[in-house]
Design a protein around this motif. Structure first.
Motif, PDB file in Angstrom:
ATOM      1  N   UNK A 175       4.546  13.225   3.212  1.00 63.08           N
ATOM      2  CA  UNK A 175       5.353  12.008   3.183  1.00 63.08           C
ATOM      3  C   UNK A 175       4.682  10.929   2.349  1.00 63.08           C
ATOM      4  N   UNK A 176       5.495  10.143   1.660  1.00 57.81           N
ATOM      5  CA  UNK A 176       5.038   8.921   0.988  1.00 57.81           C
ATOM      6  C   UNK A 176       5.331   7.761   1.927  1.00 57.81           C
ATOM      7  N   UNK A 177       4.313   6.991   2.236  1.00 60.03           N
ATOM      8  CA  UNK A 177       4.459   5.825   3.094  1.00 60.03           C
ATOM      9  C   UNK A 177       4.200   4.586   2.248  1.00 60.03           C
ATOM     10  N   UNK A 178       5.158   3.681   2.193  1.00 59.02           N
ATOM     11  CA  UNK A 178       5.018   2.422   1.470  1.00 59.02           C
ATOM     12  C   UNK A 178       5.076   1.300   2.494  1.00 59.02           C
ATOM     13  N   UNK A 179       4.015   0.488   2.551  1.00 57.96           N
ATOM     14  CA  UNK A 179       3.893  -0.553   3.567  1.00 57.96           C
ATOM     15  C   UNK A 179       3.532  -1.875   2.902  1.00 57.96           C
ATOM     16  N   UNK A 180       4.244  -2.936   3.260  1.00 64.20           N
ATOM     17  CA  UNK A 180       3.883  -4.290   2.823  1.00 64.20           C
ATOM     18  C   UNK A 180       3.014  -4.879   3.920  1.00 64.20           C
TER      19      UNK A 180
ATOM     20  N   UNK B  56       0.848  -1.187   0.000  1.00 61.84           N
ATOM     21  CA  UNK B  56       0.000   0.000   0.000  1.00 61.84           C
ATOM     22  C   UNK B  56       0.880   1.231   0.000  1.00 61.84           C
ATOM     23  N   UNK B  57       0.435   2.242  -0.729  1.00 56.25           N
ATOM     24  CA  UNK B  57       1.120   3.530  -0.730  1.00 56.25           C
ATOM     25  C   UNK B  57       0.142   4.569  -0.206  1.00 56.25           C
ATOM     26  N   UNK B  58       0.573   5.330   0.788  1.00 52.44           N
ATOM     27  CA  UNK B  58      -0.260   6.387   1.345  1.00 52.44           C
ATOM     28  C   UNK B  58       0.539   7.677   1.355  1.00 52.44           C
ATOM     29  N   UNK B  59      -0.148   8.787   1.109  1.00 48.44           N
ATOM     30  CA  UNK B  59       0.457  10.111   1.197  1.00 48.44           C
ATOM     31  C   UNK B  59      -0.087  10.755   2.466  1.00 48.44           C
ATOM     32  N   UNK B  60       0.837  11.146   3.356  1.00 50.41           N
ATOM     33  CA  UNK B  60       0.465  11.683   4.663  1.00 50.41           C
ATOM     34  C   UNK B  60       0.965  13.108   4.825  1.00 50.41           C
ATOM     35  N   UNK B  61       0.166  13.961   5.459  1.00 56.78           N
ATOM     36  CA  UNK B  61       0.639  15.287   5.845  1.00 56.78           C
ATOM     37  C   UNK B  61       1.606  15.145   7.010  1.00 56.78           C
ATOM     38  N   UNK B  62       2.552  16.069   7.107  1.00 54.04           N
ATOM     39  CA  UNK B  62       3.542  16.042   8.179  1.00 54.04           C
ATOM     40  C   UNK B  62       2.928  16.643   9.444  1.00 54.04           C
ATOM     41  N   UNK B  63       2.071  15.862  10.095  1.00 55.57           N
ATOM     42  CA  UNK B  63       1.401  16.290  11.318  1.00 55.57           C
ATOM     43  C   UNK B  63       1.634  15.209  12.367  1.00 55.57           C
ATOM     44  N   UNK B  64       1.862  15.646  13.593  1.00 61.54           N
ATOM     45  CA  UNK B  64       2.150  14.708  14.676  1.00 61.54           C
ATOM     46  C   UNK B  64       1.045  13.668  14.832  1.00 61.54           C
TER      47      UNK B  64
ATOM     48  N   UNK C 186       0.103  11.243  12.702  1.00 61.42           N
ATOM     49  CA  UNK C 186      -0.505  10.699  11.483  1.00 61.42           C
ATOM     50  C   UNK C 186       0.061   9.326  11.132  1.00 61.42           C
ATOM     51  N   UNK C 187       1.368   9.157  11.218  1.00 60.62           N
ATOM     52  CA  UNK C 187       1.981   7.867  10.904  1.00 60.62           C
ATOM     53  C   UNK C 187       1.517   6.795  11.887  1.00 60.62           C
ATOM     54  N   UNK C 188       1.524   7.119  13.161  1.00 62.55           N
ATOM     55  CA  UNK C 188       1.095   6.156  14.179  1.00 62.55           C
ATOM     56  C   UNK C 188      -0.375   5.779  14.007  1.00 62.55           C
ATOM     57  N   UNK C 189      -1.222   6.741  13.690  1.00 61.10           N
ATOM     58  CA  UNK C 189      -2.646   6.481  13.477  1.00 61.10           C
ATOM     59  C   UNK C 189      -2.862   5.592  12.249  1.00 61.10           C
TER      60      UNK C 189
ATOM     61  N   UNK D  20       9.258   5.280   4.573  1.00 64.68           N
ATOM     62  CA  UNK D  20       8.656   6.613   4.579  1.00 64.68           C
ATOM     63  C   UNK D  20       9.669   7.595   3.996  1.00 64.68           C
ATOM     64  N   UNK D  21       9.263   8.336   2.955  1.00 64.13           N
ATOM     65  CA  UNK D  21      10.139   9.328   2.334  1.00 64.13           C
ATOM     66  C   UNK D  21       9.413  10.657   2.251  1.00 64.13           C
ATOM     67  N   UNK D  22      10.167  11.736   2.433  1.00 64.84           N
ATOM     68  CA  UNK D  22       9.569  13.061   2.397  1.00 64.84           C
ATOM     69  C   UNK D  22       9.511  13.587   0.973  1.00 64.84           C
TER      70      UNK D  22
END
Length: 101
Positions: A57-62, A19-27, A29-32, A49-51
């Protein structure tokens, strides 16, 4: 004496994917986002996770199924409903059965 009902155990369906998710840089968000993946019955592996240039941020998760729904697209729609998640999509190859749908 009455017998106790057995606990329902979920059999892994073998569903896995990226899965690829785009996240805002807010405290938080990644944990949620990762917490939602776990609570929906998936185990996550290989978290990258890459900025981006715009600060998000782009988050790539298997992910691997541990008893959740058999539909990763449903998981993506659930992730997109979280605050500060811009988008979520399944990436990578799909099976022939999924192409036929």
């Amino acid at each position: 004496m009455a017998e106790l009902q057995r606990d329902k155990t979920f059999e892994p369906s073998g569903i896995e994917g990226k899965l690829k998710a785009v996240l805002h840089d807010v405290q938080g968000t990644l944990l949620r986002t990762l917490g939602t993946i776990e609570r929906r019955g998936y185990d996550y592996r290989d978290v990258h996770c890459t900025q981006r240039v715009d600060g998000s941020f782009d988050l790539l998760v298997h992910v691997e199924d541990t008893g959740g729904p058999n539909d990763l697209d449903l998981l993506c729609r659930q992730l997109e409903r979280l605050y500060n998640v811009v988008s979520a999509e399944r990436v990578g190859r799909r099976t022939r059965a999924e192409h036929a749908e």
